[in-house]
Write a protein that holds these residues in place. Structure first.
Motif, PDB file in Angstrom:
ATOM      1  N   GLY A   1       0.825  -1.205   0.000  1.00 39.50           N
ATOM      2  CA  GLY A   1       0.000   0.000   0.000  1.00 39.50           C
ATOM      3  C   GLY A   1       0.858   1.252   0.000  1.00 39.50           C
ATOM      4  N   GLU A   2       0.216   2.389  -0.164  1.00 37.87           N
ATOM      5  CA  GLU A   2       0.958   3.651  -0.246  1.00 37.87           C
ATOM      6  C   GLU A   2       0.714   4.581   0.933  1.00 37.87           C
ATOM      7  OE1 GLU A   2      -0.034   5.419  -3.968  1.00 37.87           O
ATOM      8  OE2 GLU A   2       0.983   3.863  -5.165  1.00 37.87           O
ATOM      9  N   HIS A   3      -0.539   4.674   1.394  1.00 33.05           N
ATOM     10  CA  HIS A   3      -0.814   5.700   2.404  1.00 33.05           C
ATOM     11  C   HIS A   3      -2.040   5.337   3.237  1.00 33.05           C
ATOM     12  CE1 HIS A   3      -0.859   9.548   4.358  1.00 33.05           C
ATOM     13  NE2 HIS A   3      -2.018   9.904   3.835  1.00 33.05           N
ATOM     14  N   VAL A   4      -1.932   5.517   4.548  1.00 32.38           N
ATOM     15  CA  VAL A   4      -3.055   5.414   5.473  1.00 32.38           C
ATOM     16  C   VAL A   4      -3.236   6.779   6.129  1.00 32.38           C
ATOM     17  CG1 VAL A   4      -3.890   4.416   7.636  1.00 32.38           C
ATOM     18  CG2 VAL A   4      -2.777   2.951   5.945  1.00 32.38           C
ATOM     19  N   GLN A   5      -4.397   7.369   5.930  1.00 36.79           N
ATOM     20  CA  GLN A   5      -4.671   8.706   6.466  1.00 36.79           C
ATOM     21  C   GLN A   5      -5.711   8.634   7.573  1.00 36.79           C
ATOM     22  OE1 GLN A   5      -3.340  11.923   5.831  1.00 36.79           O
ATOM     23  NE2 GLN A   5      -4.530  12.200   7.714  1.00 36.79           N
ATOM     24  N   LEU A   6      -5.346   9.102   8.764  1.00 37.58           N
ATOM     25  CA  LEU A   6      -6.280   9.169   9.882  1.00 37.58           C
ATOM     26  C   LEU A   6      -7.164  10.402   9.759  1.00 37.58           C
ATOM     27  CD1 LEU A   6      -7.182   8.320  12.829  1.00 37.58           C
ATOM     28  CD2 LEU A   6      -5.398   9.911  13.621  1.00 37.58           C
ATOM     29  N   VAL A   7      -8.459  10.233   9.963  1.00 40.03           N
ATOM     30  CA  VAL A   7      -9.367  11.359  10.123  1.00 40.03           C
ATOM     31  C   VAL A   7      -9.353  11.741  11.595  1.00 40.03           C
ATOM     32  CG1 VAL A   7     -11.750  12.167   9.964  1.00 40.03           C
ATOM     33  CG2 VAL A   7     -10.836  10.615   8.220  1.00 40.03           C
ATOM     34  N   GLU A   8      -8.990  12.968  11.886  1.00 41.81           N
ATOM     35  CA  GLU A   8      -8.878  13.395  13.277  1.00 41.81           C
ATOM     36  C   GLU A   8     -10.191  13.180  14.031  1.00 41.81           C
ATOM     37  OE1 GLU A   8      -5.783  15.633  10.964  1.00 41.81           O
ATOM     38  OE2 GLU A   8      -7.916  15.189  10.707  1.00 41.81           O
ATOM     39  N   SER A   9     -10.061  13.022  15.335  1.00 42.88           N
ATOM     40  CA  SER A   9     -11.230  12.817  16.173  1.00 42.88           C
ATOM     41  C   SER A   9     -11.970  14.137  16.392  1.00 42.88           C
ATOM     42  CB  SER A   9     -10.807  12.197  17.503  1.00 42.88           C
ATOM     43  OG  SER A   9     -11.941  11.734  18.200  1.00 42.88           O
ATOM     44  N   LEU A  10     -12.938  14.123  17.291  1.00 48.85           N
ATOM     45  CA  LEU A  10     -13.795  15.294  17.522  1.00 48.85           C
ATOM     46  C   LEU A  10     -13.042  16.432  18.182  1.00 48.85           C
ATOM     47  CD1 LEU A  10     -16.839  13.274  18.888  1.00 48.85           C
ATOM     48  CD2 LEU A  10     -16.485  14.068  16.548  1.00 48.85           C
ATOM     49  N   ASN A  11     -12.149  16.083  19.112  1.00 48.45           N
ATOM     50  CA  ASN A  11     -11.269  17.056  19.779  1.00 48.45           C
ATOM     51  C   ASN A  11     -12.025  18.299  20.245  1.00 48.45           C
ATOM     52  OD1 ASN A  11      -9.164  15.237  19.440  1.00 48.45           O
ATOM     53  ND2 ASN A  11      -8.563  16.088  17.464  1.00 48.45           N
ATOM     54  N   ALA A  12     -11.680  19.468  19.714  1.00 46.37           N
ATOM     55  CA  ALA A  12     -12.332  20.704  20.171  1.00 46.37           C
ATOM     56  C   ALA A  12     -13.206  21.331  19.086  1.00 46.37           C
ATOM     57  CB  ALA A  12     -11.275  21.704  20.633  1.00 46.37           C
ATOM     58  N   GLU A  13     -13.694  20.519  18.165  1.00 47.31           N
ATOM     59  CA  GLU A  13     -14.525  21.044  17.081  1.00 47.31           C
ATOM     60  C   GLU A  13     -15.821  21.655  17.635  1.00 47.31           C
ATOM     61  OE1 GLU A  13     -13.851  21.331  13.923  1.00 47.31           O
ATOM     62  OE2 GLU A  13     -11.901  20.342  14.065  1.00 47.31           O
ATOM     63  N   PRO A  14     -16.221  22.826  17.137  1.00 42.21           N
ATOM     64  CA  PRO A  14     -17.409  23.521  17.665  1.00 42.21           C
ATOM     65  C   PRO A  14     -18.687  22.686  17.643  1.00 42.21           C
ATOM     66  CG  PRO A  14     -16.123  25.002  16.301  1.00 42.21           C
ATOM     67  CD  PRO A  14     -15.500  23.649  16.139  1.00 42.21           C
ATOM     68  N   LYS A  15     -18.911  21.925  16.574  1.00 39.25           N
ATOM     69  CA  LYS A  15     -20.128  21.113  16.508  1.00 39.25           C
ATOM     70  C   LYS A  15     -20.134  20.041  17.600  1.00 39.25           C
ATOM     71  CE  LYS A  15     -21.610  21.471  11.672  1.00 39.25           C
ATOM     72  NZ  LYS A  15     -21.825  20.732  10.400  1.00 39.25           N
ATOM     73  N   TRP A  16     -18.969  19.529  17.936  1.00 35.86           N
ATOM     74  CA  TRP A  16     -18.886  18.521  18.988  1.00 35.86           C
ATOM     75  C   TRP A  16     -19.203  19.148  20.349  1.00 35.86           C
ATOM     76  CZ3 TRP A  16     -19.567  14.408  21.361  1.00 35.86           C
ATOM     77  CH2 TRP A  16     -18.824  14.000  22.480  1.00 35.86           C
ATOM     78  N   ILE A  17     -18.707  20.341  20.583  1.00 26.70           N
ATOM     79  CA  ILE A  17     -19.028  21.029  21.838  1.00 26.70           C
ATOM     80  C   ILE A  17     -20.523  21.307  21.897  1.00 26.70           C
ATOM     81  CG2 ILE A  17     -18.537  23.028  23.274  1.00 26.70           C
ATOM     82  CD1 ILE A  17     -16.178  21.019  22.814  1.00 26.70           C
ATOM     83  N   GLU A  18     -21.103  21.660  20.772  1.00 30.49           N
ATOM     84  CA  GLU A  18     -22.552  21.870  20.705  1.00 30.49           C
ATOM     85  C   GLU A  18     -23.302  20.563  20.990  1.00 30.49           C
ATOM     86  OE1 GLU A  18     -25.680  24.423  20.573  1.00 30.49           O
ATOM     87  OE2 GLU A  18     -23.566  24.958  20.353  1.00 30.49           O
ATOM     88  N   ALA A  19     -22.743  19.453  20.513  1.00 35.59           N
ATOM     89  CA  ALA A  19     -23.360  18.152  20.783  1.00 35.59           C
ATOM     90  C   ALA A  19     -23.363  17.869  22.277  1.00 35.59           C
ATOM     91  CB  ALA A  19     -22.620  17.051  20.022  1.00 35.59           C
ATOM     92  N   LEU A  20     -22.241  18.140  22.947  1.00 32.93           N
ATOM     93  CA  LEU A  20     -22.163  17.941  24.392  1.00 32.93           C
ATOM     94  C   LEU A  20     -23.177  18.825  25.118  1.00 32.93           C
ATOM     95  CD1 LEU A  20     -18.302  17.757  24.963  1.00 32.93           C
ATOM     96  CD2 LEU A  20     -19.945  15.903  25.292  1.00 32.93           C
ATOM     97  N   ALA A  21     -23.265  20.068  24.674  1.00 31.83           N
ATOM     98  CA  ALA A  21     -24.230  20.978  25.306  1.00 31.83           C
ATOM     99  C   ALA A  21     -25.647  20.465  25.145  1.00 31.83           C
ATOM    100  CB  ALA A  21     -24.083  22.380  24.714  1.00 31.83           C
ATOM    101  N   GLY A  22     -25.934  19.895  23.986  1.00 33.66           N
ATOM    102  CA  GLY A  22     -27.257  19.344  23.754  1.00 33.66           C
ATOM    103  C   GLY A  22     -27.555  18.168  24.671  1.00 33.66           C
ATOM    104  N   MET A  23     -26.549  17.353  24.957  1.00 33.73           N
ATOM    105  CA  MET A  23     -26.748  16.234  25.895  1.00 33.73           C
ATOM    106  C   MET A  23     -27.073  16.745  27.292  1.00 33.73           C
ATOM    107  SD  MET A  23     -23.673  13.630  24.862  1.00 33.73           S
ATOM    108  CE  MET A  23     -22.994  13.702  23.197  1.00 33.73           C
ATOM    109  N   VAL A  24     -26.459  17.843  27.670  1.00 30.31           N
ATOM    110  CA  VAL A  24     -26.683  18.409  28.998  1.00 30.31           C
ATOM    111  C   VAL A  24     -28.096  18.983  29.097  1.00 30.31           C
ATOM    112  CG1 VAL A  24     -25.993  20.207  30.622  1.00 30.31           C
ATOM    113  CG2 VAL A  24     -24.245  18.897  29.394  1.00 30.31           C
ATOM    114  N   LYS A  25     -28.494  19.704  28.080  1.00 28.16           N
ATOM    115  CA  LYS A  25     -29.778  20.429  28.170  1.00 28.16           C
ATOM    116  C   LYS A  25     -30.965  19.616  27.688  1.00 28.16           C
ATOM    117  CE  LYS A  25     -27.866  25.082  27.952  1.00 28.16           C
ATOM    118  NZ  LYS A  25     -27.911  26.411  27.311  1.00 28.16           N
TER     119      LYS A  25
END
Length: 337
Positions: free
Chosen positions: A313-337
């Motif tokens: 093979g030639e290349h394996v590319q990782l897709v970064e995790s959620l980390n500090a992405e704004p939509k992910w923070i919004e998802a967490l906020a939605g779980m809380v509320k």
């Protein structure tokens, strides 16, 4: 009015990449009866005399490879960012604390801070999208064991899983776009593995799990709390968001430990088969993790990348995790509320 408490809990990380700290972390992690769910005497023997003595020095070298001089452990770094950003998003009516199931900051200390702040209630969000006894279940059990000693126990609620959260799915799909997924030969959704016996224990009917091929492919009332079934559901939703045809992607499982059968197919075997088929470029998601860590940054990028190249093979590319992405923070906020 009293603040509402929110407790984010991730798995854990050594305090440093030294062999001593990695050994301490592995001992706490692997001695959890929900992680290695065998006879206590056998578990102690395996962990103390075989697994940790041999694994700690090797794991320490891997942690050293991903440890940042300024920010330290990537898992702790991104988890702290998530805590900070969620606190900002929720505002002064909430108090957001972060804990690790193993090592620091401890669940006990985070609960104590919430208790001292006189919060009116506590919402616990284990940062594992798919439910597993060894992760989410262990967090729930730990918290219940701690608060049972309190004389006054506030309202406490637990998030069980969020494998199909819309904003989480969107964030993973968005993170892939910068890599032009259409230019890759195949896409992998690589989830952390579990022993098959742990899947069977979660089948309360004792007649469904691993009894037929494809038992995890469709989420239903029988397997709705199955880690593998929830993982397949997460992958299917991300694939649908990206308009991926079924033959373009594969669900697989990484990080196997020991000789017992684990959830299959194994990521390493899938990579080998894809290389045999002449595939050259692979794009890999790790949707069991909400923050990049050893299993994503090193295992996928370096270990699987090197394996794939060695097989042609030639290349394996990782897709970064959620980390500090704004939509992910919004998802967490939605779980809380």
């Amino acid at each position: 009015m009293a603040k509402k408490g929110v407790l984010l809990v991730n798995l854990g990380t050594p305090d440093s990449p030294s062999t001593a700290d990695v050994r301490k972390y592995l001992n706490e992690f692997l001695m959890d009866p929900r992680v290695i769910d065998v006879n206590p005497v056998l578990r102690t023997f395996l962990v103390k005399t075989i697994i940790v003595p041999f694994r700690a020095p090797k794991s320490a070298k891997l942690y050293q490879a991903i440890w940042d001089k300024q920010t330290g452990s990537p898992l702790l770094h991104y988890s702290l960012q998530q805590q900070k950003l969620l606190q900002q998003r929720l505002g002064d009516g909430y108090l957001v604390e972060l804990a690790m199931r193993y090592q620091s900051p401890s669940i006990e200390s985070a609960l104590q801070r919430l208790k001292d702040a006189l919060v009116s209630e506590i919402q616990v969000i284990p940062l594992f999208p798919q439910y597993a006894s060894a992760s989410t279940g262990s967090v729930h059990e730990k918290i219940m064991n701690l608060v049972k000693e309190w004389q006054t126990i506030p309202d406490i609620s637990f998030i069980n899983s969020f494998h199909n959260n819309d904003l989480m799915i969107e964030t993973f799909a968005d993170n892939a776009q910068k890599y032009q997924p259409e230019t890759y030969d195949h896409i992998l959704f690589s989830f952390h593995g579990l022993p098959q016996r742990q899947l069977k224990k979660c089948d309360h009917t004792h007649s469904y799990c691993l009894q037929a091929d494809g038992c995890c492919n469709i989420l239903n009332d029988t397997n709705k709390l199955c880690y593998s079934a929830q993982s397949h559901d997460t992958a299917r939703l991300i694939a649908a968001k990206m308009n991926l045809p079924q033959g373009k992607y594969t669900v697989c499982f990484q990080s196997r430990l020991g000789s017992d059968p684990w959830v299959q197919p194994y990521t390493s075997e899938v990579i080998a088969q894809l290389a045999k088929e002449g595939k050259k470029r692979l794009l890999v998601f790790c949707p069991a993790f909400v923050a990049d860590c050893l299993e994503t940054v090193f295992e996928v990028t370096h270990e699987y990348g090197d394996e794939f190249k060695a097989l042609g093979g030639e290349h394996v590319q990782l897709v970064e995790s959620l980390n500090a992405e704004p939509k992910w923070i919004e998802a967490l906020a939605g779980m809380v509320k």
